[in-house]
Write a protein that holds these residues in place. Structure first.
Motif, PDB file in Angstrom:
ATOM      1  N   MET A 148      80.266  -8.431  74.699  1.00 43.87           N
ATOM      2  CA  MET A 148      81.133  -8.131  75.842  1.00 43.87           C
ATOM      3  C   MET A 148      80.420  -8.451  77.157  1.00 43.87           C
ATOM      4  O   MET A 148      81.016  -9.041  78.075  1.00 43.87           O
ATOM      5  CB  MET A 148      81.507  -6.653  75.769  1.00 43.87           C
ATOM      6  CG  MET A 148      82.445  -6.148  76.809  1.00 43.87           C
ATOM      7  SD  MET A 148      83.031  -4.478  76.391  1.00 43.87           S
ATOM      8  CE  MET A 148      81.490  -3.547  76.358  1.00 43.87           C
ATOM      9  N   ARG A 149      79.174  -8.091  77.242  1.00 46.31           N
ATOM     10  CA  ARG A 149      78.399  -8.366  78.456  1.00 46.31           C
ATOM     11  C   ARG A 149      78.147  -9.862  78.612  1.00 46.31           C
ATOM     12  O   ARG A 149      78.313 -10.429  79.708  1.00 46.31           O
ATOM     13  CB  ARG A 149      77.079  -7.588  78.414  1.00 46.31           C
ATOM     14  CG  ARG A 149      77.251  -6.097  78.644  1.00 46.31           C
ATOM     15  CD  ARG A 149      76.045  -5.296  78.142  1.00 46.31           C
ATOM     16  NE  ARG A 149      76.113  -3.887  78.520  1.00 46.31           N
ATOM     17  CZ  ARG A 149      76.895  -2.985  77.963  1.00 46.31           C
ATOM     18  NH1 ARG A 149      77.726  -3.337  76.977  1.00 46.31           N
ATOM     19  NH2 ARG A 149      76.889  -1.733  78.372  1.00 46.31           N
ATOM     20  N   LEU A 150      77.738 -10.501  77.537  1.00 44.55           N
ATOM     21  CA  LEU A 150      77.471 -11.935  77.609  1.00 44.55           C
ATOM     22  C   LEU A 150      78.742 -12.713  77.916  1.00 44.55           C
ATOM     23  O   LEU A 150      78.722 -13.653  78.722  1.00 44.55           O
ATOM     24  CB  LEU A 150      76.853 -12.404  76.289  1.00 44.55           C
ATOM     25  CG  LEU A 150      76.535 -13.902  76.176  1.00 44.55           C
ATOM     26  CD1 LEU A 150      75.610 -14.357  77.297  1.00 44.55           C
ATOM     27  CD2 LEU A 150      75.920 -14.216  74.815  1.00 44.55           C
ATOM     28  N   ALA A 151      79.854 -12.344  77.305  1.00 42.70           N
ATOM     29  CA  ALA A 151      81.129 -13.023  77.574  1.00 42.70           C
ATOM     30  C   ALA A 151      81.513 -12.899  79.043  1.00 42.70           C
ATOM     31  O   ALA A 151      82.032 -13.854  79.647  1.00 42.70           O
ATOM     32  CB  ALA A 151      82.224 -12.436  76.689  1.00 42.70           C
ATOM     33  N   THR A 152      81.274 -11.748  79.630  1.00 43.59           N
ATOM     34  CA  THR A 152      81.592 -11.554  81.043  1.00 43.59           C
ATOM     35  C   THR A 152      80.725 -12.449  81.919  1.00 43.59           C
ATOM     36  O   THR A 152      81.217 -13.069  82.878  1.00 43.59           O
ATOM     37  CB  THR A 152      81.416 -10.073  81.426  1.00 43.59           C
ATOM     38  OG1 THR A 152      82.246  -9.266  80.584  1.00 43.59           O
ATOM     39  CG2 THR A 152      81.791  -9.828  82.875  1.00 43.59           C
ATOM     40  N   LEU A 153      79.442 -12.549  81.589  1.00 35.00           N
ATOM     41  CA  LEU A 153      78.563 -13.460  82.324  1.00 35.00           C
ATOM     42  C   LEU A 153      79.053 -14.901  82.204  1.00 35.00           C
ATOM     43  O   LEU A 153      79.057 -15.651  83.194  1.00 35.00           O
ATOM     44  CB  LEU A 153      77.130 -13.355  81.798  1.00 35.00           C
ATOM     45  CG  LEU A 153      76.366 -12.069  82.132  1.00 35.00           C
ATOM     46  CD1 LEU A 153      75.072 -11.994  81.334  1.00 35.00           C
ATOM     47  CD2 LEU A 153      76.073 -11.977  83.631  1.00 35.00           C
ATOM     48  N   LEU A 154      79.456 -15.289  81.003  1.00 35.97           N
ATOM     49  CA  LEU A 154      79.960 -16.647  80.798  1.00 35.97           C
ATOM     50  C   LEU A 154      81.229 -16.893  81.613  1.00 35.97           C
ATOM     51  O   LEU A 154      81.380 -17.940  82.252  1.00 35.97           O
ATOM     52  CB  LEU A 154      80.247 -16.872  79.308  1.00 35.97           C
ATOM     53  CG  LEU A 154      79.042 -16.948  78.371  1.00 35.97           C
ATOM     54  CD1 LEU A 154      79.496 -16.864  76.918  1.00 35.97           C
ATOM     55  CD2 LEU A 154      78.257 -18.233  78.606  1.00 35.97           C
ATOM     56  N   ALA A 155      82.151 -15.944  81.589  1.00 38.76           N
ATOM     57  CA  ALA A 155      83.412 -16.107  82.314  1.00 38.76           C
ATOM     58  C   ALA A 155      83.185 -16.186  83.821  1.00 38.76           C
ATOM     59  O   ALA A 155      83.841 -16.964  84.526  1.00 38.76           O
ATOM     60  CB  ALA A 155      84.356 -14.962  81.971  1.00 38.76           C
ATOM     61  N   LEU A 156      82.258 -15.382  84.320  1.00 42.85           N
ATOM     62  CA  LEU A 156      81.976 -15.384  85.755  1.00 42.85           C
ATOM     63  C   LEU A 156      81.419 -16.721  86.230  1.00 42.85           C
ATOM     64  O   LEU A 156      81.596 -17.086  87.402  1.00 42.85           O
ATOM     65  CB  LEU A 156      80.998 -14.255  86.105  1.00 42.85           C
ATOM     66  CG  LEU A 156      81.578 -12.842  86.049  1.00 42.85           C
ATOM     67  CD1 LEU A 156      80.479 -11.807  86.238  1.00 42.85           C
ATOM     68  CD2 LEU A 156      82.673 -12.645  87.094  1.00 42.85           C
ATOM     69  N   GLU A 157      80.773 -17.448  85.344  1.00 47.35           N
ATOM     70  CA  GLU A 157      80.268 -18.770  85.717  1.00 47.35           C
ATOM     71  C   GLU A 157      81.408 -19.721  86.076  1.00 47.35           C
ATOM     72  O   GLU A 157      81.197 -20.693  86.810  1.00 47.35           O
ATOM     73  CB  GLU A 157      79.433 -19.354  84.575  1.00 47.35           C
ATOM     74  CG  GLU A 157      78.086 -18.678  84.384  1.00 47.35           C
ATOM     75  CD  GLU A 157      77.181 -18.817  85.597  1.00 47.35           C
ATOM     76  OE1 GLU A 157      76.810 -19.966  85.922  1.00 47.35           O
ATOM     77  OE2 GLU A 157      76.866 -17.782  86.223  1.00 47.35           O
ATOM     78  N   ASP A 158      82.607 -19.457  85.569  1.00 48.20           N
ATOM     79  CA  ASP A 158      83.774 -20.243  85.976  1.00 48.20           C
ATOM     80  C   ASP A 158      84.371 -19.732  87.284  1.00 48.20           C
ATOM     81  O   ASP A 158      84.922 -20.510  88.072  1.00 48.20           O
ATOM     82  CB  ASP A 158      84.853 -20.193  84.890  1.00 48.20           C
ATOM     83  CG  ASP A 158      84.548 -21.104  83.716  1.00 48.20           C
ATOM     84  OD1 ASP A 158      83.523 -21.819  83.752  1.00 48.20           O
ATOM     85  OD2 ASP A 158      85.326 -21.103  82.747  1.00 48.20           O
ATOM     86  N   LEU A 159      84.285 -18.429  87.524  1.00 44.17           N
ATOM     87  CA  LEU A 159      84.870 -17.848  88.736  1.00 44.17           C
ATOM     88  C   LEU A 159      84.058 -18.181  89.978  1.00 44.17           C
ATOM     89  O   LEU A 159      84.634 -18.463  91.037  1.00 44.17           O
ATOM     90  CB  LEU A 159      84.997 -16.329  88.585  1.00 44.17           C
ATOM     91  CG  LEU A 159      85.531 -15.562  89.792  1.00 44.17           C
ATOM     92  CD1 LEU A 159      86.934 -16.021  90.169  1.00 44.17           C
ATOM     93  CD2 LEU A 159      85.519 -14.060  89.532  1.00 44.17           C
ATOM     94  N   TYR A 160      82.732 -18.156  89.872  1.00 44.05           N
ATOM     95  CA  TYR A 160      81.888 -18.333  91.063  1.00 44.05           C
ATOM     96  C   TYR A 160      82.172 -19.632  91.830  1.00 44.05           C
ATOM     97  O   TYR A 160      82.340 -19.599  93.059  1.00 44.05           O
ATOM     98  CB  TYR A 160      80.411 -18.259  90.679  1.00 44.05           C
ATOM     99  CG  TYR A 160      79.934 -16.904  90.218  1.00 44.05           C
ATOM    100  CD1 TYR A 160      80.512 -15.729  90.678  1.00 44.05           C
ATOM    101  CD2 TYR A 160      78.885 -16.790  89.306  1.00 44.05           C
ATOM    102  CE1 TYR A 160      80.065 -14.483  90.255  1.00 44.05           C
ATOM    103  CE2 TYR A 160      78.429 -15.539  88.878  1.00 44.05           C
ATOM    104  CZ  TYR A 160      79.018 -14.401  89.353  1.00 44.05           C
ATOM    105  OH  TYR A 160      78.575 -13.174  88.932  1.00 44.05           O
ATOM    106  N   PRO A 161      82.218 -20.786  91.161  1.00 42.07           N
ATOM    107  CA  PRO A 161      82.492 -22.001  91.950  1.00 42.07           C
ATOM    108  C   PRO A 161      83.881 -22.017  92.578  1.00 42.07           C
ATOM    109  O   PRO A 161      84.069 -22.598  93.654  1.00 42.07           O
ATOM    110  CB  PRO A 161      82.330 -23.137  90.918  1.00 42.07           C
ATOM    111  CG  PRO A 161      82.389 -22.490  89.576  1.00 42.07           C
ATOM    112  CD  PRO A 161      81.900 -21.098  89.761  1.00 42.07           C
ATOM    113  N   VAL A 162      84.846 -21.366  91.939  1.00 40.26           N
ATOM    114  CA  VAL A 162      86.192 -21.277  92.517  1.00 40.26           C
ATOM    115  C   VAL A 162      86.158 -20.437  93.788  1.00 40.26           C
ATOM    116  O   VAL A 162      86.791 -20.788  94.800  1.00 40.26           O
ATOM    117  CB  VAL A 162      87.179 -20.693  91.489  1.00 40.26           C
ATOM    118  CG1 VAL A 162      88.524 -20.382  92.129  1.00 40.26           C
ATOM    119  CG2 VAL A 162      87.363 -21.665  90.324  1.00 40.26           C
TER     120      VAL A 162
END
Length: 466
Positions: A148-162
């Motif tokens: 759950m924690r790792l998935a959130t880190l992965l997902a945030l990598e898509d949000l940050y550049p946006v």
């Protein structure tokens, strides 16, 4: 060829689709939880596969599983990380507590795919078993919170550049509109002048601050309880497994990850998820505010503010010809409402743990990952198809800047608050502008009027001239 195969678990025999990579426990979960039709986020699936890869590598290096088993598990896991076999992850997001069903779905898919690699058909489990090999030294109770924690880190990598792009687009508009004067508004009433560029610069900073806040809270996600096994004691794990598995996971995921200071804490507490979800909620609140401003500023065209024009994206009415609505600003607000709801669900789940485990983790994972995904997709659309195409109605802005009754505020140091207030009342009653009344009543010289009542001079601090 038969449509199903028979598998057996601790509850007995059950039929499984013949070509499925999942097995008996997943089949039971499908029957038990036909709730929403929603399946696990790809980020969560990838995170689970990364953990299985890291664990297999650690267990193989410690001689706890064979090299053949370890290699096959790692290959199967990597295929999942790269997007293959996701259609075999079929458990509903609303499922058994703690994520046992999705975890076993993962173990079964990897075991069956690894079995294929070793030459066995799905459901055989002679060379490689979901529990005995894929899950060696692991428990749902340490794997799922880690995933759950790792998935959130992965997902945030898509949000940050946006978020970076959105802030950059808003800032570009701030620079483009820096000389466009308009009336400020407070309490939805006339206020002193401001520039359109200053308004957009404030939006820029709001997005930047939210980005920074999310990134700060996400740091706590890097502390993992992997290796804690069932209750945080590390039962059935090798003394060196924990560190090796997390080191492997850091390399595989590309994130700097670390063992939790206390494994019991990492299993009992999900405060890290609450922090990130709350930061996403703050972003949602700011987005609602900004989207509402965009809708107000573009309202009209004839009966609203009409100070900016948003790109026309689609007809806005099934009955009123020619009507165009601010659809992406509306969408942004609706998505933000969903994020706030997701945070509420996550908050309730985070506080609902008992003793050594919080079994409500599946809803934390689903809601937080959904929030990140819908924010990422929405803000990309808002940026590319709305913000970048905004134009200013400079004439309308200038009209309001000249007509705002709050111009009288600049007279306070010269004639006092009471006289300025009386001037405002007369302006409202007569329809004459503050400048016209000041000139008519000879309250100021023409030179003073030009200096003191120039709206541009009110948009930044200036020393008083006598």
């Amino acid at each position: 060829m038969p449509d199903t195969r028979t598998e057996t678990d601790s509850l007995g025999a059950i039929e499984v689709p013949a070509d499925a990579l999942y097995g008996a426990q997943t089949a039971r979960a499908i029957a038990n939880f036909p709730i929403s039709g929603l399946k696990a986020s790809p980020f969560l699936i990838r995170a689970l596969a990364m953990i299985k890869h890291a664990a297999a590598e650690a267990n193989e290096s410690l001689g706890l599983i064979t090299k053949e088993q370890g290699s096959a598990i790692q290959q199967a896991a990597q295929e999942i990380v790269h997007g293959r076999h996701h259609d075999h992850f079929v458990v509903d997001v609303f499922q058994a507590g703690a994520g046992v069903s999705l975890h076993m779905n993962t173990n079964e898919v990897i075991a069956n795919r690894a079995g294929q690699i070793l030459g066995e058909p799905p459901g055989t489990y002679k060379k490689l078993h979901p529990n005995d090999h894929v899950n060696y030294g692991q428990s749902t109770n340490d794997v799922f919170p880690t995933a759950m924690r790792l998935a959130t880190l992965l997902a945030l990598e898509d949000l940050y550049p946006v978020l970076n792009d959105l802030a950059a687009s808003l800032d570009a508009k701030a620079r483009e509109f820096k000389d466009i004067l308009k009336a400020g508004r407070t309490h939805m009433q006339d206020a002193v002048p401001i520039t359109l560029g200053q308004e957009f610069r404030a939006y820029t900073v709001a997005i930047q601050k939210c980005h920074q806040h999310i990134a700060r809270t996400a740091e706590s996600l890097r502390e993992l309880g992997l290796g804690g096994s069932a209750v945080g004691t590390g039962l059935n794990t090798h003394p060196d497994y924990r560190q090796r598995a997390i080191d492997n996971l850091s390399r595989i995921s590309g994130f700097e990850l670390a063992p939790a200071e206390d494994l019991r804490y990492a299993m009992q507490s999900n405060a890290a998820m609450a922090d990130v979800s709350a930061a996403l909620r703050t972003l949602a609140l700011e987005l609602i505010r900004i989207s509402n401003d965009l809708r107000l500023l573009s309202s009209g065209p004839n009966t609203g503010f009409n100070e900016i024009h948003l790109p026309s994206l689609q007809p806005g009415s099934s009955i009123m010809p020619g009507k165009v609505n601010p659809v992406l600003a509306e969408l942004t607000a609706m998505v933000a409402f969903q994020v706030i709801g997701n945070d509420t669900a996550t908050a309730y789940a985070v506080q609902a743990g008992q003793l050594e485990l919080n079994v409500m983790m599946p809803t934390m994972a689903h809601n937080t990952l959904q929030s990140i995904t819908i924010l990422t997709n929405t803000l990309r659309q808002l940026d590319h198809h709305s913000i970048r195409g905004i134009t200013a109605n400079q004439e309308r802005c200038a009209h309001y800047a000249a007509r705002t009754i709050a111009l009288a505020t600049a007279l306070n140091p010269y004639i006092g608050y009471a006289k300025a207030a009386a001037l405002v009342k007369e302006s409202v009653a007569s329809g004459q502008s503050i400048v016209a009344l000041a000139r008519e009543k000879k309250l100021l010289t023409e030179e003073q009027i030009a200096e003191i009542l120039d709206p541009k001079n009110m948009t930044e601090p200036r020393a008083r001239k006598s």
